[in-house]
Scaffold this motif. Structure first.
Motif, PDB file in Angstrom:
ATOM      1  N   VAL A 116       0.961  -1.164  -0.110  1.00 31.14           N
ATOM      2  CA  VAL A 116      -0.312  -0.062  -0.192  1.00 31.14           C
ATOM      3  C   VAL A 116       1.084   1.211   0.268  1.00 31.14           C
ATOM      4  O   VAL A 116       1.941   1.320   0.708  1.00 31.14           O
ATOM      5  CB  VAL A 116      -1.079   0.010   1.311  1.00 31.14           C
ATOM      6  CG1 VAL A 116      -1.782   1.203   1.289  1.00 31.14           C
ATOM      7  CG2 VAL A 116      -1.662  -1.203   1.160  1.00 31.14           C
ATOM      8  N   THR A 117       0.683   2.288  -0.871  1.00 32.47           N
ATOM      9  CA  THR A 117       1.428   3.488  -0.819  1.00 32.47           C
ATOM     10  C   THR A 117       0.178   4.806  -0.833  1.00 32.47           C
ATOM     11  O   THR A 117      -0.814   4.569  -0.696  1.00 32.47           O
ATOM     12  CB  THR A 117       2.482   3.530  -2.168  1.00 32.47           C
ATOM     13  OG1 THR A 117       3.289   4.580  -1.957  1.00 32.47           O
ATOM     14  CG2 THR A 117       1.486   3.695  -3.208  1.00 32.47           C
ATOM     15  N   LEU A 118       0.916   5.634  -0.890  1.00 30.78           N
ATOM     16  CA  LEU A 118       0.082   7.149  -1.113  1.00 30.78           C
ATOM     17  C   LEU A 118      -0.542   7.406  -0.011  1.00 30.78           C
ATOM     18  O   LEU A 118      -0.069   6.862   1.167  1.00 30.78           O
ATOM     19  CB  LEU A 118      -0.390   7.208  -2.256  1.00 30.78           C
ATOM     20  CG  LEU A 118       0.090   7.141  -3.708  1.00 30.78           C
ATOM     21  CD1 LEU A 118      -0.721   7.123  -5.175  1.00 30.78           C
ATOM     22  CD2 LEU A 118       1.149   8.379  -3.596  1.00 30.78           C
ATOM     23  N   THR A 119      -1.823   7.892   0.011  1.00 29.10           N
ATOM     24  CA  THR A 119      -2.544   8.452   1.009  1.00 29.10           C
ATOM     25  C   THR A 119      -2.937   7.364   2.155  1.00 29.10           C
ATOM     26  O   THR A 119      -2.750   7.650   3.413  1.00 29.10           O
ATOM     27  CB  THR A 119      -3.801   9.262   0.647  1.00 29.10           C
ATOM     28  OG1 THR A 119      -3.280  10.231  -0.294  1.00 29.10           O
ATOM     29  CG2 THR A 119      -4.600   9.799   1.853  1.00 29.10           C
ATOM     30  N   LEU A 120      -3.365   6.283   1.765  1.00 29.78           N
ATOM     31  CA  LEU A 120      -3.699   5.031   2.793  1.00 29.78           C
ATOM     32  C   LEU A 120      -2.345   4.642   3.174  1.00 29.78           C
ATOM     33  O   LEU A 120      -2.670   4.366   4.640  1.00 29.78           O
ATOM     34  CB  LEU A 120      -4.368   4.112   1.993  1.00 29.78           C
ATOM     35  CG  LEU A 120      -5.208   2.795   2.952  1.00 29.78           C
ATOM     36  CD1 LEU A 120      -5.827   3.293   4.153  1.00 29.78           C
ATOM     37  CD2 LEU A 120      -5.531   1.823   2.202  1.00 29.78           C
ATOM     38  N   GLY A 121      -1.296   4.528   2.783  1.00 27.85           N
ATOM     39  CA  GLY A 121      -0.236   4.281   3.338  1.00 27.85           C
ATOM     40  C   GLY A 121       0.314   5.039   4.458  1.00 27.85           C
ATOM     41  O   GLY A 121       0.773   4.752   5.299  1.00 27.85           O
ATOM     42  N   ALA A 122       0.080   6.310   4.108  1.00 30.88           N
ATOM     43  CA  ALA A 122       0.355   7.348   5.042  1.00 30.88           C
ATOM     44  C   ALA A 122      -0.418   7.318   6.371  1.00 30.88           C
ATOM     45  O   ALA A 122       0.107   7.635   7.474  1.00 30.88           O
ATOM     46  CB  ALA A 122       0.389   8.897   4.423  1.00 30.88           C
ATOM     47  N   MET A 123      -1.648   7.134   6.167  1.00 29.10           N
ATOM     48  CA  MET A 123      -2.634   7.039   7.218  1.00 29.10           C
ATOM     49  C   MET A 123      -2.170   5.888   8.170  1.00 29.10           C
ATOM     50  O   MET A 123      -2.590   5.934   9.282  1.00 29.10           O
ATOM     51  CB  MET A 123      -3.895   6.884   6.688  1.00 29.10           C
ATOM     52  CG  MET A 123      -4.511   8.178   6.157  1.00 29.10           C
ATOM     53  SD  MET A 123      -6.436   7.963   5.324  1.00 29.10           S
ATOM     54  CE  MET A 123      -7.214   7.796   6.752  1.00 29.10           C
ATOM     55  N   LEU A 124      -1.696   4.952   7.584  1.00 27.61           N
ATOM     56  CA  LEU A 124      -1.276   3.802   8.259  1.00 27.61           C
ATOM     57  C   LEU A 124       0.054   3.878   9.102  1.00 27.61           C
ATOM     58  O   LEU A 124       0.239   3.490  10.336  1.00 27.61           O
ATOM     59  CB  LEU A 124      -1.282   2.669   7.621  1.00 27.61           C
ATOM     60  CG  LEU A 124      -2.851   1.996   6.920  1.00 27.61           C
ATOM     61  CD1 LEU A 124      -2.213   1.017   5.748  1.00 27.61           C
ATOM     62  CD2 LEU A 124      -3.397   1.370   8.079  1.00 27.61           C
ATOM     63  N   ARG A 125       1.018   4.777   8.488  1.00 23.95           N
ATOM     64  CA  ARG A 125       2.243   4.846   9.160  1.00 23.95           C
ATOM     65  C   ARG A 125       2.304   6.061   9.855  1.00 23.95           C
ATOM     66  O   ARG A 125       2.922   6.001  10.902  1.00 23.95           O
ATOM     67  CB  ARG A 125       3.327   4.833   7.925  1.00 23.95           C
ATOM     68  CG  ARG A 125       3.389   3.589   7.156  1.00 23.95           C
ATOM     69  CD  ARG A 125       3.887   2.649   8.044  1.00 23.95           C
ATOM     70  NE  ARG A 125       5.338   2.740   8.738  1.00 23.95           N
ATOM     71  CZ  ARG A 125       5.584   2.246   9.796  1.00 23.95           C
ATOM     72  NH1 ARG A 125       4.808   1.295  10.565  1.00 23.95           N
ATOM     73  NH2 ARG A 125       6.715   2.659  10.256  1.00 23.95           N
ATOM     74  N   ALA A 126       1.890   7.316   9.247  1.00 26.42           N
ATOM     75  CA  ALA A 126       1.907   8.561  10.187  1.00 26.42           C
ATOM     76  C   ALA A 126       0.648   9.362   9.904  1.00 26.42           C
ATOM     77  O   ALA A 126       0.689  10.235   8.949  1.00 26.42           O
ATOM     78  CB  ALA A 126       3.173   9.385   9.892  1.00 26.42           C
ATOM     79  N   PRO A 127      -0.715   9.194  10.369  1.00 20.63           N
ATOM     80  CA  PRO A 127      -1.557   9.763  10.252  1.00 20.63           C
ATOM     81  C   PRO A 127      -1.690  11.282   9.967  1.00 20.63           C
ATOM     82  O   PRO A 127      -1.103  12.100  10.886  1.00 20.63           O
ATOM     83  CB  PRO A 127      -2.672   9.548  11.040  1.00 20.63           C
ATOM     84  CG  PRO A 127      -2.268   8.087  11.720  1.00 20.63           C
ATOM     85  CD  PRO A 127      -0.373   8.218  11.551  1.00 20.63           C
ATOM     86  N   PHE A 128      -1.947  11.787   9.003  1.00 22.68           N
ATOM     87  CA  PHE A 128      -1.915  13.066   8.664  1.00 22.68           C
ATOM     88  C   PHE A 128      -3.317  13.839   8.186  1.00 22.68           C
ATOM     89  O   PHE A 128      -3.523  14.689   8.629  1.00 22.68           O
ATOM     90  CB  PHE A 128      -0.906  13.715   7.855  1.00 22.68           C
ATOM     91  CG  PHE A 128      -0.723  15.222   7.341  1.00 22.68           C
ATOM     92  CD1 PHE A 128      -0.169  15.897   8.206  1.00 22.68           C
ATOM     93  CD2 PHE A 128      -1.249  15.555   6.175  1.00 22.68           C
ATOM     94  CE1 PHE A 128       0.102  17.256   7.976  1.00 22.68           C
ATOM     95  CE2 PHE A 128      -1.041  16.902   5.704  1.00 22.68           C
ATOM     96  CZ  PHE A 128      -0.424  17.884   6.680  1.00 22.68           C
ATOM     97  N   VAL A 129      -3.906  13.152   7.402  1.00 22.10           N
ATOM     98  CA  VAL A 129      -5.375  13.624   6.949  1.00 22.10           C
ATOM     99  C   VAL A 129      -6.387  12.648   7.502  1.00 22.10           C
ATOM    100  O   VAL A 129      -5.874  11.451   8.210  1.00 22.10           O
ATOM    101  CB  VAL A 129      -5.596  13.221   5.409  1.00 22.10           C
ATOM    102  CG1 VAL A 129      -4.532  14.210   4.830  1.00 22.10           C
ATOM    103  CG2 VAL A 129      -5.188  11.839   4.875  1.00 22.10           C
ATOM    104  N   THR A 130      -7.283  12.928   7.790  1.00 16.84           N
ATOM    105  CA  THR A 130      -8.602  12.175   8.407  1.00 16.84           C
ATOM    106  C   THR A 130      -9.297  10.886   7.531  1.00 16.84           C
ATOM    107  O   THR A 130      -9.585   9.861   7.983  1.00 16.84           O
ATOM    108  CB  THR A 130      -9.516  13.032   9.022  1.00 16.84           C
ATOM    109  OG1 THR A 130     -10.113  13.650   7.971  1.00 16.84           O
ATOM    110  CG2 THR A 130      -8.922  13.978  10.211  1.00 16.84           C
ATOM    111  N   GLN A 131      -9.306  11.252   6.396  1.00 17.94           N
ATOM    112  CA  GLN A 131      -9.702  10.189   5.482  1.00 17.94           C
ATOM    113  C   GLN A 131      -9.429  10.149   4.270  1.00 17.94           C
ATOM    114  O   GLN A 131      -8.770  11.193   3.836  1.00 17.94           O
ATOM    115  CB  GLN A 131     -11.364  10.258   5.440  1.00 17.94           C
ATOM    116  CG  GLN A 131     -11.729  11.406   4.566  1.00 17.94           C
ATOM    117  CD  GLN A 131     -13.246  11.781   4.523  1.00 17.94           C
ATOM    118  OE1 GLN A 131     -13.814  11.073   5.389  1.00 17.94           O
ATOM    119  NE2 GLN A 131     -13.715  12.394   3.665  1.00 17.94           N
ATOM    120  N   THR A 132      -9.450   9.112   3.211  1.00 11.13           N
ATOM    121  CA  THR A 132      -9.242   8.959   1.880  1.00 11.13           C
ATOM    122  C   THR A 132     -10.196   8.336   1.191  1.00 11.13           C
ATOM    123  O   THR A 132     -10.915   7.266   1.855  1.00 11.13           O
ATOM    124  CB  THR A 132      -7.704   8.297   1.679  1.00 11.13           C
ATOM    125  OG1 THR A 132      -7.550   8.283   0.433  1.00 11.13           O
ATOM    126  CG2 THR A 132      -7.719   6.785   2.129  1.00 11.13           C
TER     127      THR A 132
END
Length: 169
Positions: A69-85
Motif C-alpha cells: 500500500v502506498t500514497l494516502t492510505l499508506g500514510a494514514m497507516l504509518r503517520a496519520p496526517f489526513v483524516t480520510q481518503t
C-alpha cells in the motif's frame, strides 16, 4: 556524482560514509516520478478501504506476488496526517495478471471516479522493505515518502509529515 559520499581508506578496505542522508533523500525525491509506474484505475463499491486493500492484496498473493500500500492510505497507516481518503493505491510487480485480478476482485475499469489505483513496477525495488501494518503490507517509509512527494494535492505535506514522524532526517 552529487558528492554526497565520503570515502575513508583505500582499496578493498575503504569505507563509504553518507554524512548527510537528508541530502540524498532530497535529491532522490526531486527525481522520483509516479509516471515511472504503469497506472491502472478501477472502481469497486466498498465503504471500508482497508478491507478493500486486504481483499486485493490477498488476490495478488494468490498469484504469488507481493504488494504494498502506498500514497494516502499508506500514510494514514504509518503517520496519520489526513483524516480520510477515498482511494487506495497499491504497488504491484508488472507480472501480476491484472485482468484476473480485476475479475477476482470485482473491479471495474474507471478513468474518472476510481477508488483503486494499481501502480505496477518493472522492478521489485519499490516493494522491498515493505512492512506489515494493521493487516496490510505497506511500502517502506522511504518509498512511501518518495511516492507521496511525487503525488498531487496534499502529497508533499503528507510526505513531510511522514519524514518528521517516521524517517527522522
Amino acid at each position: 556524482k552529487l558528492l554526497l559520499l565520503e570515502r575513508r581508506g583505500r582499496g578493498p578496505q575503504s569505507l563509504r560514509h553518507l554524512p548527510k542522508p537528508e541530502a540524498l533523500l532530497d535529491a532522490w525525491a526531486e527525481k522520483h516520478r509516479l509516471e515511472t509506474y504503469s497506472m491502472h484505475r478501477y472502481y469497486r463499491w466498498m465503504t471500508d478501504l482497508n478491507a478493500l486493500a486486504q481483499t486485493i492484496g490477498a488476490i495478488v498473493e494468490q498469484q504469488e506476488a507481493s504488494y504494498a500500500v502506498t500514497l494516502t492510505l499508506g500514510a494514514m497507516l504509518r503517520a496519520p496526517f489526513v483524516t480520510q481518503t477515498e482511494q487506495i493505491a497499491l504497488l504491484l510487480p508488472e507480472r501480476v495478471d491484472l485482468k484476473r485480478l480485476a475479475a477476482d476482485g470485482r473491479l471495474q475499469t474507471a478513468e474518472d471516479g476510481y477508488n483503486v489505483l494499481l501502480l505496477t513496477t518493472r522492478t521489485e525495488g519499490p516493494l522491498q522493505y515493505r512492512q506489515k501494518q494493521d493487516g496490510l503490507w505497506v511500502a517502506s517509509d522511504l518509498q512511501l515518502y518518495l511516492d507521496l512527494y511525487a503525488s498531487a494535492g496534499r502529497g508533499r505535506e503528507q510526505a513531510e509529515h511522514l519524514r518528521r514522524e517516521r524517517i527522522g532526517f
